[in-house]
Scaffold this motif. Sequence first.
Motif, PDB file in Angstrom:
ATOM      1  N   PHE A 165       2.209   7.469   0.784  1.00 61.75           N
ATOM      2  CA  PHE A 165       3.588   7.068   1.062  1.00 61.75           C
ATOM      3  C   PHE A 165       3.567   6.041   2.182  1.00 61.75           C
ATOM      4  O   PHE A 165       3.611   6.381   3.355  1.00 61.75           O
ATOM      5  CB  PHE A 165       4.441   8.277   1.457  1.00 61.75           C
ATOM      6  N   ASP A 166       3.452   4.780   1.810  1.00 59.80           N
ATOM      7  CA  ASP A 166       3.403   3.684   2.767  1.00 59.80           C
ATOM      8  C   ASP A 166       4.612   2.801   2.520  1.00 59.80           C
ATOM      9  O   ASP A 166       4.711   2.145   1.482  1.00 59.80           O
ATOM     10  CB  ASP A 166       2.104   2.906   2.601  1.00 59.80           C
ATOM     11  N   THR A 167       5.542   2.787   3.464  1.00 59.07           N
ATOM     12  CA  THR A 167       6.794   2.033   3.291  1.00 59.07           C
ATOM     13  C   THR A 167       6.692   0.594   3.784  1.00 59.07           C
ATOM     14  O   THR A 167       7.683  -0.121   3.766  1.00 59.07           O
ATOM     15  CB  THR A 167       7.949   2.734   4.023  1.00 59.07           C
TER      16      THR A 167
ATOM     17  N   ARG B 180       4.707   0.314  -0.707  1.00 56.94           N
ATOM     18  CA  ARG B 180       5.851  -0.599  -0.651  1.00 56.94           C
ATOM     19  C   ARG B 180       5.586  -1.774   0.276  1.00 56.94           C
ATOM     20  O   ARG B 180       4.851  -1.667   1.242  1.00 56.94           O
ATOM     21  CB  ARG B 180       7.087   0.123  -0.108  1.00 56.94           C
ATOM     22  N   SER B 181       6.258  -2.858  -0.046  1.00 56.21           N
ATOM     23  CA  SER B 181       6.387  -3.977   0.876  1.00 56.21           C
ATOM     24  C   SER B 181       5.020  -4.491   1.329  1.00 56.21           C
ATOM     25  O   SER B 181       4.200  -4.879   0.506  1.00 56.21           O
ATOM     26  CB  SER B 181       7.267  -3.542   2.051  1.00 56.21           C
TER      27      SER B 181
ATOM     28  N   LYS C 143       5.915  -1.312  -4.900  1.00 56.02           N
ATOM     29  CA  LYS C 143       7.263  -1.873  -4.722  1.00 56.02           C
ATOM     30  C   LYS C 143       7.164  -3.182  -3.950  1.00 56.02           C
ATOM     31  O   LYS C 143       6.717  -3.214  -2.809  1.00 56.02           O
ATOM     32  CB  LYS C 143       8.147  -0.864  -3.993  1.00 56.02           C
ATOM     33  N   PHE C 144       7.596  -4.252  -4.620  1.00 56.87           N
ATOM     34  CA  PHE C 144       7.482  -5.612  -4.090  1.00 56.87           C
ATOM     35  C   PHE C 144       8.859  -6.166  -3.735  1.00 56.87           C
ATOM     36  O   PHE C 144       9.847  -5.884  -4.411  1.00 56.87           O
ATOM     37  CB  PHE C 144       6.876  -6.537  -5.160  1.00 56.87           C
TER      38      PHE C 144
ATOM     39  N   ARG D 206      16.212  -3.466   0.747  1.00 56.54           N
ATOM     40  CA  ARG D 206      15.725  -2.275   0.068  1.00 56.54           C
ATOM     41  C   ARG D 206      15.625  -2.457  -1.441  1.00 56.54           C
ATOM     42  O   ARG D 206      15.279  -1.535  -2.149  1.00 56.54           O
ATOM     43  CB  ARG D 206      16.629  -1.089   0.388  1.00 56.54           C
ATOM     44  N   ILE D 207      15.936  -3.632  -1.956  1.00 55.14           N
ATOM     45  CA  ILE D 207      15.833  -3.865  -3.391  1.00 55.14           C
ATOM     46  C   ILE D 207      14.415  -4.341  -3.695  1.00 55.14           C
ATOM     47  O   ILE D 207      13.968  -5.348  -3.178  1.00 55.14           O
ATOM     48  CB  ILE D 207      16.881  -4.872  -3.878  1.00 55.14           C
ATOM     49  N   TYR D 208      13.747  -3.585  -4.527  1.00 53.09           N
ATOM     50  CA  TYR D 208      12.353  -3.865  -4.858  1.00 53.09           C
ATOM     51  C   TYR D 208      12.182  -4.148  -6.342  1.00 53.09           C
ATOM     52  O   TYR D 208      12.952  -3.675  -7.162  1.00 53.09           O
ATOM     53  CB  TYR D 208      11.483  -2.636  -4.555  1.00 53.09           C
ATOM     54  N   LYS D 209      11.118  -4.858  -6.642  1.00 56.77           N
ATOM     55  CA  LYS D 209      10.587  -4.923  -8.000  1.00 56.77           C
ATOM     56  C   LYS D 209       9.576  -3.780  -8.040  1.00 56.77           C
ATOM     57  O   LYS D 209       8.561  -3.814  -7.341  1.00 56.77           O
ATOM     58  CB  LYS D 209       9.908  -6.267  -8.247  1.00 56.77           C
ATOM     59  N   THR D 210       9.868  -2.734  -8.787  1.00 56.38           N
ATOM     60  CA  THR D 210       9.038  -1.538  -8.812  1.00 56.38           C
ATOM     61  C   THR D 210       8.166  -1.524 -10.059  1.00 56.38           C
ATOM     62  O   THR D 210       8.658  -1.717 -11.168  1.00 56.38           O
ATOM     63  CB  THR D 210       9.938  -0.282  -8.784  1.00 56.38           C
TER      64      THR D 210
END
Length: 156
Positions: A27-29, A57-58, A81-82, A139-143
């Motif tokens: 879990f890496d935000t 993420r990110s 998550k990009f 907070r909008i990602y391409k998942t």
Amino acid sequence: MRYILALMAILVSPVAAHAQPQTVIRFDTGGWIPDYDTRATRWQKEGRRIVIDGDCRSACTRYLFSKYNLDVCMTPRAVFKFHMPFWRTGEGRYDIETTSFRVKWSSDRWANDYLPNYPRDLALKVKNVPNPSVIKDARIYKTLTAKQMAGIVPYC
């Protein structure tokens, strides 16, 4: 007896004693990009295996950059998550500066620093990520799930 000694020699050989170091990401935000770049460079030098076993993420997705040549693999639980880079106003975690200068900065950085560093197939998948500098929500990602990343990132 000879066979037992030969088997013992194999089991305690230096190769077996020096297993590849490994880091498991569950879990890496994301976070401060220079920290991720420093870590990636160190892990590459160590020959460390990076196991994505949950959210990446990110800035975490930078571990996929070709320039680091990291040994990254994933489990079926991996989720990537990009988003495009953005500039915070300093007024709050998700307050994005939307001046034309910052929007251009974000778009240029995405096109010149991010996409060219991802493996080609991955860059094509994430190319049209929403620009948080335009939509004002970081907070909008391409998942992309492990299933969607199959063939780009190997399974462990």
